[in-house]
Design an enzyme around this catalytic site. Structure first.
Site, mmCIF file in Angstrom:
data_model
loop_
_atom_site.group_PDB
_atom_site.id
_atom_site.type_symbol
_atom_site.label_atom_id
_atom_site.label_comp_id
_atom_site.label_asym_id
_atom_site.label_seq_id
_atom_site.Cartn_x
_atom_site.Cartn_y
_atom_site.Cartn_z
ATOM 1 C CB SER A 111 -0.910 0.006 1.229
ATOM 2 O OG SER A 111 -0.153 0.083 2.422
ATOM 3 C CB CYS A 112 4.167 2.020 1.360
ATOM 4 S SG CYS A 112 5.673 2.955 1.063
#
Length: 266
Positions: A111-112
């Site tokens: 998600s980063c």
């Protein structure tokens, strides 16, 4: 674990267009979860046919670049549980750092944005160049294609298994591994060859599947001089093969094949 496993038989109803119904017993290929642990670290769970597990784990470790072809074979302990099988292997001490690095990448949070970029880089990592030289000619390829079916007992019984074969330069099939998964079958073949201490000896790999980029990568990392597949390649597979210098023969049928990247005239 031995190579052969007993297939489960189930009752089916055979339906025909004319409205007839006939009960038949059909053999089904086994597919079970196999949890793989390297040096005490849980690494992956594969859905596979529970045969040739030593070969599967060794070939999978090579495909994951956790070990090198020259590292030699390792022992695999297989334990049955209520949920499936657990296969435990110990990597050479000098390869443990590779394992830790791969585990960190596999477990990173995508998600980063930065982690996502790192994951993409890990998914499409640079490949080495194939250095092995092939000696197989056109006749050898068609000879292997004609004989392949006779070397697929699991598929003959169930109609649900892929095969990966090591074929000599003379077209004679030397070794075959089968599995419900095409990737697993190729890992088993590569692992079996590593365990036996043999190389391709100018021959090639023949796979009963399409030519995916993962199979291309496995072939390159195993320094296979030629990859032959029954079905077509994807664009990425063809591009990755070309970049690594791996010749492809695809859509391989008894009457014709498509070749790409060959340096000699078949």
């Amino acid at each position: 674990m031995g190579r052969q496993v007993d297939n489960v038989t189930m009752r089916f109803d055979r339906l025909t267009p004319d409205g007839a119904t006939q009960p038949i017993d059909r053999a089904l290929a086994q597919e079970v979860p196999i949890a793989i642990e390297f040096s005490g670290i849980g690494y992956a769970v594969l859905m596979a046919t529970p045969a040739d597990i030593d070969d599967l784990v060794l070939g999978f470790a090579m495909a994951e670049r956790l070990i090198e072809p020259g590292d030699g074979a390792f022992d695999v302990d297989v334990h049955a549980t209520a949920q499936g099988l657990v296969a435990r292997a110990t990597l050479p001490p000098e390869r443990v750092e590779r394992l830790l690095n791969r585990v960190r990448h596999r477990a990173s949070d995508s998600s980063c944005g930065l982690c996502g970029i790192e994951n993409l880089e890990q998914a499409i990592r640079p490949l080495p160049r194939v250095t092995a030289q092939g000696r197989a000619d056109r006749a050898a390829i068609f000879c292997a294609l004609a004989d392949m079916r006779d070397h697929q007992p699991l598929n003959a019984a169930t109609g649900a298994a892929h095969a990966a074969a090591w074929v000599g330069a003379d077209g004679i099939i030397r070794l075959v591994r089968e599995d419900v998964g095409r990737h697993n079958a190729f890992d088993k073949l590569i692992g079996a060859m590593a365990r036996m201490g043999v190389d391709w000896d100018g021959g090639f790999a023949l796979l009963s599947s399409r030519c995916s980029y993962e199979l291309v990568e496995k072939a390159v990392l195993a320094n296979c001089p030629l990859l032959v597949t029954i079905s077509a390649p994807t664009q990425l597979a063809a591009e990755r093969a070309a970049a690594a210098g791996l010749p492809l023969v695809v859509l391989a049928r008894d009457d014709a094949v498509l070749a790409r990247g060959l340096t000699t005239d078949l």
